[in-house]
Design a protein around this motif. Structure first.
Motif, PDB file in Angstrom:
ATOM      1  N   ALA A 123       0.857  -1.192   0.000  1.00  0.00           N
ATOM      2  CA  ALA A 123       0.000   0.000   0.000  1.00  0.00           C
ATOM      3  C   ALA A 123       0.890   1.239   0.000  1.00  0.00           C
ATOM      4  CB  ALA A 123      -0.903  -0.018   1.219  1.00  0.00           C
ATOM      5  N   MET A 124       0.511   2.238  -0.782  1.00  0.00           N
ATOM      6  CA  MET A 124       1.301   3.466  -0.901  1.00  0.00           C
ATOM      7  C   MET A 124       0.444   4.662  -0.480  1.00  0.00           C
ATOM      8  SD  MET A 124       4.264   2.492  -2.323  1.00  0.00           S
ATOM      9  CE  MET A 124       5.020   3.757  -3.352  1.00  0.00           C
ATOM     10  N   GLN A 125       0.998   5.486   0.392  1.00  0.00           N
ATOM     11  CA  GLN A 125       0.365   6.753   0.765  1.00  0.00           C
ATOM     12  C   GLN A 125       1.500   7.743   0.977  1.00  0.00           C
ATOM     13  OE1 GLN A 125      -1.716   5.693   4.404  1.00  0.00           O
ATOM     14  NE2 GLN A 125       0.049   6.230   5.636  1.00  0.00           N
ATOM     15  N   PRO A 126       1.200   9.054   1.043  1.00  0.00           N
ATOM     16  CA  PRO A 126       2.300  10.016   1.157  1.00  0.00           C
ATOM     17  C   PRO A 126       3.244   9.666   2.311  1.00  0.00           C
ATOM     18  CG  PRO A 126       0.275  11.146   0.651  1.00  0.00           C
ATOM     19  CD  PRO A 126      -0.105   9.708   0.898  1.00  0.00           C
ATOM     20  N   GLY A 127       4.519   9.573   1.993  1.00  0.00           N
ATOM     21  CA  GLY A 127       5.527   9.210   2.986  1.00  0.00           C
ATOM     22  C   GLY A 127       5.970   7.768   2.903  1.00  0.00           C
ATOM     23  N   THR A 128       5.235   6.934   2.205  1.00  0.00           N
ATOM     24  CA  THR A 128       5.659   5.530   2.086  1.00  0.00           C
ATOM     25  C   THR A 128       6.904   5.440   1.208  1.00  0.00           C
ATOM     26  OG1 THR A 128       3.362   4.782   2.219  1.00  0.00           O
ATOM     27  CG2 THR A 128       4.973   3.199   1.370  1.00  0.00           C
ATOM     28  N   VAL A 129       7.931   4.779   1.724  1.00  0.00           N
ATOM     29  CA  VAL A 129       9.148   4.516   0.957  1.00  0.00           C
ATOM     30  C   VAL A 129       9.184   3.015   0.699  1.00  0.00           C
ATOM     31  CG1 VAL A 129      11.661   4.724   0.901  1.00  0.00           C
ATOM     32  CG2 VAL A 129      10.300   6.390   2.193  1.00  0.00           C
ATOM     33  N   ALA A 130       9.202   2.629  -0.570  1.00  0.00           N
ATOM     34  CA  ALA A 130       9.123   1.205  -0.919  1.00  0.00           C
ATOM     35  C   ALA A 130      10.368   0.802  -1.687  1.00  0.00           C
ATOM     36  CB  ALA A 130       7.880   0.940  -1.765  1.00  0.00           C
ATOM     37  N   MET A 131      10.864  -0.393  -1.360  1.00  0.00           N
ATOM     38  CA  MET A 131      12.045  -0.912  -2.038  1.00  0.00           C
ATOM     39  C   MET A 131      11.631  -2.027  -3.001  1.00  0.00           C
ATOM     40  SD  MET A 131      14.801  -3.031  -2.451  1.00  0.00           S
ATOM     41  CE  MET A 131      14.885  -4.260  -1.163  1.00  0.00           C
ATOM     42  N   ILE A 132      11.992  -1.851  -4.255  1.00  0.00           N
ATOM     43  CA  ILE A 132      11.755  -2.875  -5.272  1.00  0.00           C
ATOM     44  C   ILE A 132      13.068  -3.638  -5.411  1.00  0.00           C
ATOM     45  CG2 ILE A 132      11.217  -3.283  -7.705  1.00  0.00           C
ATOM     46  CD1 ILE A 132       9.835  -0.380  -7.521  1.00  0.00           C
ATOM     47  N   PRO A 133      13.098  -4.899  -4.986  1.00  0.00           N
ATOM     48  CA  PRO A 133      14.375  -5.626  -4.995  1.00  0.00           C
ATOM     49  C   PRO A 133      14.775  -6.029  -6.413  1.00  0.00           C
ATOM     50  CG  PRO A 133      12.735  -6.650  -3.518  1.00  0.00           C
ATOM     51  CD  PRO A 133      12.013  -5.695  -4.402  1.00  0.00           C
ATOM     52  N   PRO A 134      16.015  -6.484  -6.565  1.00  0.00           N
ATOM     53  CA  PRO A 134      16.433  -7.040  -7.849  1.00  0.00           C
ATOM     54  C   PRO A 134      15.482  -8.155  -8.292  1.00  0.00           C
ATOM     55  CG  PRO A 134      18.326  -6.813  -6.385  1.00  0.00           C
ATOM     56  CD  PRO A 134      17.106  -6.481  -5.576  1.00  0.00           C
ATOM     57  N   PHE A 135      15.223  -8.218  -9.589  1.00  0.00           N
ATOM     58  CA  PHE A 135      14.449  -9.296 -10.235  1.00  0.00           C
ATOM     59  C   PHE A 135      12.944  -9.230 -10.008  1.00  0.00           C
ATOM     60  CE2 PHE A 135      18.763 -10.988  -9.610  1.00  0.00           C
ATOM     61  CZ  PHE A 135      19.119 -11.215 -10.927  1.00  0.00           C
ATOM     62  N   TRP A 136      12.439  -8.149  -9.411  1.00  0.00           N
ATOM     63  CA  TRP A 136      10.992  -8.017  -9.219  1.00  0.00           C
ATOM     64  C   TRP A 136      10.420  -7.044 -10.259  1.00  0.00           C
ATOM     65  CZ3 TRP A 136       7.716 -10.117  -5.267  1.00  0.00           C
ATOM     66  CH2 TRP A 136       8.371 -10.957  -4.368  1.00  0.00           C
ATOM     67  N   ALA A 137       9.483  -7.513 -11.074  1.00  0.00           N
ATOM     68  CA  ALA A 137       8.720  -6.610 -11.943  1.00  0.00           C
ATOM     69  C   ALA A 137       7.839  -5.731 -11.059  1.00  0.00           C
ATOM     70  CB  ALA A 137       7.848  -7.420 -12.898  1.00  0.00           C
ATOM     71  N   HIS A 138       7.531  -4.523 -11.534  1.00  0.00           N
ATOM     72  CA  HIS A 138       6.775  -3.594 -10.698  1.00  0.00           C
ATOM     73  C   HIS A 138       5.799  -2.755 -11.505  1.00  0.00           C
ATOM     74  CE1 HIS A 138      10.894  -2.351 -11.615  1.00  0.00           C
ATOM     75  NE2 HIS A 138      10.471  -1.094 -11.737  1.00  0.00           N
ATOM     76  N   ARG A 139       4.660  -2.511 -10.879  1.00  0.00           N
ATOM     77  CA  ARG A 139       3.578  -1.712 -11.485  1.00  0.00           C
ATOM     78  C   ARG A 139       2.918  -0.929 -10.365  1.00  0.00           C
ATOM     79  NH1 ARG A 139      -0.801  -5.010 -14.639  1.00  0.00           N
ATOM     80  NH2 ARG A 139       0.349  -4.237 -16.459  1.00  0.00           N
ATOM     81  N   THR A 140       2.508   0.316 -10.659  1.00  0.00           N
ATOM     82  CA  THR A 140       1.778   1.116  -9.674  1.00  0.00           C
ATOM     83  C   THR A 140       0.341   1.304 -10.140  1.00  0.00           C
ATOM     84  OG1 THR A 140       2.796   3.024 -10.739  1.00  0.00           O
ATOM     85  CG2 THR A 140       3.668   2.368  -8.600  1.00  0.00           C
ATOM     86  N   ILE A 141      -0.546   1.490  -9.163  1.00  0.00           N
ATOM     87  CA  ILE A 141      -1.983   1.542  -9.406  1.00  0.00           C
ATOM     88  C   ILE A 141      -2.571   2.649  -8.552  1.00  0.00           C
ATOM     89  CG2 ILE A 141      -4.125   0.209  -9.079  1.00  0.00           C
ATOM     90  CD1 ILE A 141      -2.147  -2.292  -9.538  1.00  0.00           C
ATOM     91  N   ASN A 142      -3.386   3.506  -9.157  1.00  0.00           N
ATOM     92  CA  ASN A 142      -4.044   4.567  -8.396  1.00  0.00           C
ATOM     93  C   ASN A 142      -5.397   4.058  -7.910  1.00  0.00           C
ATOM     94  OD1 ASN A 142      -5.208   6.809  -7.306  1.00  0.00           O
ATOM     95  ND2 ASN A 142      -4.822   8.158  -9.059  1.00  0.00           N
ATOM     96  N   THR A 143      -5.482   3.761  -6.620  1.00  0.00           N
ATOM     97  CA  THR A 143      -6.728   3.224  -6.066  1.00  0.00           C
ATOM     98  C   THR A 143      -7.584   4.317  -5.426  1.00  0.00           C
ATOM     99  OG1 THR A 143      -5.542   2.716  -4.021  1.00  0.00           O
ATOM    100  CG2 THR A 143      -5.768   0.929  -5.641  1.00  0.00           C
ATOM    101  N   GLY A 144      -7.163   5.579  -5.538  1.00  0.00           N
ATOM    102  CA  GLY A 144      -7.885   6.667  -4.880  1.00  0.00           C
ATOM    103  C   GLY A 144      -8.684   7.514  -5.858  1.00  0.00           C
ATOM    104  N   VAL A 145      -9.212   8.617  -5.356  1.00  0.00           N
ATOM    105  CA  VAL A 145     -10.010   9.528  -6.184  1.00  0.00           C
ATOM    106  C   VAL A 145      -9.206  10.776  -6.556  1.00  0.00           C
ATOM    107  CG1 VAL A 145     -12.227   8.723  -5.307  1.00  0.00           C
ATOM    108  CG2 VAL A 145     -11.038  10.565  -4.107  1.00  0.00           C
ATOM    109  N   ASP A 146      -7.991  10.901  -6.015  1.00  0.00           N
ATOM    110  CA  ASP A 146      -7.112  12.045  -6.268  1.00  0.00           C
ATOM    111  C   ASP A 146      -5.952  11.556  -7.151  1.00  0.00           C
ATOM    112  OD1 ASP A 146      -5.848  14.500  -6.100  1.00  0.00           O
ATOM    113  OD2 ASP A 146      -5.136  14.212  -4.024  1.00  0.00           O
ATOM    114  N   ASP A 147      -5.116  12.490  -7.615  1.00  0.00           N
ATOM    115  CA  ASP A 147      -3.887  12.084  -8.301  1.00  0.00           C
ATOM    116  C   ASP A 147      -3.042  11.248  -7.329  1.00  0.00           C
ATOM    117  OD1 ASP A 147      -4.814  13.772 -10.250  1.00  0.00           O
ATOM    118  OD2 ASP A 147      -3.185  15.238 -10.055  1.00  0.00           O
ATOM    119  N   PHE A 148      -2.308  10.302  -7.901  1.00  0.00           N
ATOM    120  CA  PHE A 148      -1.370   9.478  -7.120  1.00  0.00           C
ATOM    121  C   PHE A 148       0.012   9.794  -7.680  1.00  0.00           C
ATOM    122  CE2 PHE A 148       0.674   5.065  -7.167  1.00  0.00           C
ATOM    123  CZ  PHE A 148       1.064   5.103  -5.838  1.00  0.00           C
TER     124      PHE A 148
END
Ligand code: PAN
Ligand code: ZN
Length: 193
Positions: A123-148
């Motif tokens: 889950a991502m919200q303002p302030g979330t720092v996420a690490m995408i490790p080596p070999f992981w494909a990644h995609r982001t998704i806007n689940t809210g009603v505002d810009d993400f």
């Protein structure tokens, strides 16, 4: 020997944009035909061709080893059928390259998977720092009603491999069910691949 030049850019922490970005990429629905699960919903929207997201990169990157780049992505709210607006998603062309995302605005999900079949959703919200490790494909998704919006930083020789995702999609989809973001299996994903 030629050295990289230092530079600095202003990141608007409210909007998530880099107004003086050297490179801005826009992705409309026509730039990602076939990525959403509901083909009828995609066909109904394609005439209006909505802007799904924009990527602001501080500089034009070289692919020389040792350059650390940063880009800010702003994703608009919306859905194609019941599937939330999302990025195309990718493995890195050098798949061993990791990446850090810092969420600046809105709410969303960071979905990751490996070729071995592991899946992870953060889950991502303002302030979330996420690490995408080596070999992981990644995609982001806007689940809210505002810009993400989020900032990404990575070694620029990481590159992008979109082909695998274009062919197979992700193992899971994030859809709206009873008004809530819900992770479901992607019926089109072949787990044996
Ligand atoms: C990000 C992504 C950006 C857009 O900067 O490139 O969010 O997503 P797609 O590249 O999947 O369209 C990143 O992960 N760079 O490596
Ligand atoms: Zn990446």
């Amino acid at each position: 020997m030629s050295f990289f030049r230092p530079y600095a850019r202003w990141l608007d922490l409210t909007s998530g944009r880099i107004p003086e970005a050297d490179v801005v990429t826009q992705r409309h629905l026509t730039d990602m035909r076939g990525f959403y699960a509901d083909a009828d919903a995609e066909a109904a929207l394609i005439a209006s061709n909505p802007l799904i997201y924009e990527v602001y990169c501080g500089a034009e990157f070289s692919v020389r080893a040792g350059e650390l780049g940063f880009c800010a992505t702003v994703m608009y709210p919306g859905k194609v059928g019941d599937e939330y607006y999302m990025s195309k998603g990718h493995f890195h062309a050098k798949p061993e390259r990791p990446e850090i995302y810092v969420c600046l605005r809105g709410t969303g999900r960071l979905v990751m998977f490996t070729a071995e079949g592991d899946v992870d959703v953060q889950a991502m919200q303002p302030g979330t720092v996420a690490m995408i490790p080596p070999f992981w494909a990644h995609r982001t998704i806007n689940t809210g009603v505002d810009d993400f919006a989020f900032l990404a930083t990575f070694l620029t020789d990481a590159g992008h491999n979109y082909a695998t995702i274009a062919e197979q999609g992700f193992p899971v989809l994030v859809v709206e069910r009873d008004g809530q973001p819900t992770v479901i299996d992607n019926p089109r994903y072949q787990r044996d691949n």
